[in-house]
Design an enzyme around this catalytic site. Structure first.
Site, mmCIF file in Angstrom:
data_model
loop_
_atom_site.group_PDB
_atom_site.id
_atom_site.type_symbol
_atom_site.label_atom_id
_atom_site.label_comp_id
_atom_site.label_asym_id
_atom_site.label_seq_id
_atom_site.Cartn_x
_atom_site.Cartn_y
_atom_site.Cartn_z
ATOM 1 N N ASN A 1 35.797 40.501 36.473
ATOM 2 C CA ASN A 1 36.200 40.238 34.748
ATOM 3 C C ASN A 1 35.454 40.554 33.741
ATOM 4 O OD1 ASN A 1 33.342 39.177 34.530
ATOM 5 N ND2 ASN A 1 33.768 37.188 35.330
ATOM 6 N N GLU B 1 31.806 40.694 33.628
ATOM 7 C CA GLU B 1 31.382 41.120 34.726
ATOM 8 C C GLU B 1 31.724 43.449 34.879
ATOM 9 O OE1 GLU B 1 32.032 38.034 38.155
ATOM 10 O OE2 GLU B 1 33.628 39.713 37.793
ATOM 11 N N ASP C 1 40.325 32.779 41.540
ATOM 12 C CA ASP C 1 40.258 32.876 42.893
ATOM 13 C C ASP C 1 41.921 33.216 43.357
ATOM 14 O OD1 ASP C 1 38.255 32.513 43.652
ATOM 15 O OD2 ASP C 1 38.002 30.580 43.752
#
Length: 490
Positions: free
Chosen positions: A202, A205, A273
């Protein structure tokens, strides 16, 4: 290959997932006073919802989207681990291969939720690496599992399952077997995943890994290029929440930006996810990285509009893609033609504590009587499924001149109503299979139906549900409307 063709191949794709599994708990309750001991709110729990989290939720998403999945991971031999095993056993097309480690704590995240707002999260976990015996067991399970896989997912939540040697073993084994590798990273040093085909950090990150703050399209591309070059990654897919996604190929070719799909964001838990699951299935089905990202973007848009750790079904995803192809806004109720997809949709809603309602009909020409019944039915539940007779069954029930509107058009009208949460098209004369499959909490029919005329009433009552009749609106029916039209034209 277009996006709908790709989605249609999901059922043929075998996904192998390795990573950290966890138990997600949502304690729903009320806060109506402040403690006299300290100035803190007093939380009164009323409902405990337990769902799969981490790599287990990625596996659940693959299943919900129609794929086949093998999950390799480790848990503690504790209550949370046993509950995880129970939940995994309920997921269709999922083969869990879990190593139980005595003395280890299974990761459990508990969220306190009041009136839709998250008040607090409590984590119980062990982050230490697995012992050598457990690592050997995982490596053996991977070697057994990878032979049949079409694509491999590394779902790294930094909870100790994925050691550096094990990650290298996974990527090298996947490469030898010709399997693309998708990585959802939780650490800044992406060199650990060298040789992976796609990583999905993301914005935060990506910034930590590249040293470049991701604040717009340009910096997303710059960060992606830096990560791909430094870590030797095939492509970097930066997920950017409301700013969509940016796909940066590692070969230096042009980057692609995909706008966010969500119209309304209710809860972002688990959306990452869904992205990983959808990307894996699309890549496994032969799609390009960009098309895989487009599909995943639509899947994430579906999930963030749901509360809690949710999933998107293949039917919902197909409907979202169809809306985009048709130039419509994303949204509206999903139109489902497979009872298995309906069961998945209802199971997701039920897991969130929702009361399921059901009604049905031909709805050949939607009139105020229909709207009145649907509004009444929706007021009795939290999620209303409308069973819709397909064209063949309407013709058998109403005669060769019916239906006036084909079922795709009738379904589209119903799906656009605020009172309808899902439309299930069926080809039988009655919706008995749908009712038996989902066991609604409440079954609603119009007030003109007698006790012995309500199909499925016995099933619902035996399951502990209730059967209700909507107040009857006299003189309103599709047949009457059609007759008046014919009289006018005569």
């Amino acid at each position: 290959m277009n996006l709908l063709d790709t989605i249609s191949k999901f059922s043929e794709v075998k996904v192998l997932i390795i990573g950290d599994v966890m138990l997600d708990r949502f304690l729903h309750g009320e806060v109506d006073r402040i403690s006299p001991e300290k100035p803190v709110p007093v939380f009164n729990p009323t409902r405990d919802v337990q769902t799969l989290g981490g790599a287990a939720n990625v596996a659940q998403n693959v299943s919900a989207l129609g794929g086949q999945v093998v999950l390799v991971s480790a848990t503690g031999d504790d209550g949370a681990g046993r509950r995880l095993a129970e939940l995994l056993g309920e997921v269709a097309h999922l083969d869990p291969r879990i190593v139980r480690v005595p003395g280890r704590k299974t990761t459990e995240k508990t969220r306190l939720v009041a009136r839709g707002n998250h008040l607090l999260r409590m984590d119980v976990e062990t982050r230490e690496p697995l012992d050598s015996e457990a690592m050997v067991q995982l490596a053996d399970l991977l070697e057994e599992s990878i032979q049949d896989a079409d694509v491999v997912v590394i779902s790294d939540y930094a909870k100790g399952v994925l050691s550096r040697p094990l990650v290298r073993h996974v990527i090298d084994s996947a490469s030898r077997n010709g399997c693309p590798t998708i990585v959802d990273p939780k650490i800044a040093d992406l060199t650990l995943y060298r040789g992976a085909d796609i990583v999905t950090p993301n914005s935060k990150e990506a910034g930590l890994s590249s040293g470049i703050a991701v604040i717009d399209d340009a910096t997303a591309v710059e960060a992606g290029r830096a990560m791909a070059a430094t870590a030797g990654i095939g492509a970097v897919l930066v997920t950017r929440a409301s700013d969509g996604m940016t796909i940066v190929p590692g070969d230096g070719s042009a980057a692609t930006h995909v706008p966010a799909a969500a119209q309304e964001v209710f809860d972002v838990v688990g959306a990452g996810d869904t992205v990983v699951a959808a990307v894996a299935l699309a890549v496994g089905a032969g799609a390009s990285t960009v098309d895989a990202a487009r599909i995943a973007n639509l899947g994430a848009g579906i999930v963030v509009a749901k509360p809690g750790t949710a999933t998107a079904t293949q039917g919902e995803l197909r409907a979202a893609v169809s809306d985009v192809i048709a130039g419509h806004r994303q949204g509206g109720a999903p139109v489902l033609r497979d009872v298995r997809e309906l069961v998945q949709v209802v199971a997701t809603q039920r897991a969130q504590g929702r009361r399921i309602g059901f009604t049905n009909g031909c709805f050949d020409i939607v009139h105020p009587g229909h709207v009145h019944t649907l509004k009444y039915a929706r007021a009795q539940c939290d999620f209303l499924v409308v069973g819709l007779n397909d064209d063949g069954s309407v013709q058998r029930l109403k005669g060769p001149s019916r239906p006036v509107n084909e079922d795709t058009h009738r379904a589209a009208v119903l799906a656009g109503l605020d009172s309808v949460d899902a439309v299930a098209v069926f080809d039988a004369d009655t919706p008995i299979e749908l009712i038996d499959s989902i066991r609604p909490d409440v079954l609603v029919k119009g007030g003109d139906y007698g006790d012995d005329q309500i199909v499925g009433a016995d099933i619902v009552l035996k399951s502990g549900g209730e059967v209700l009749r909507a107040p009857f609106v006299a003189g309103l029916s599709s047949s009457n409307v059609i007759d008046r039209i014919r009289e006018t034209l005569a």
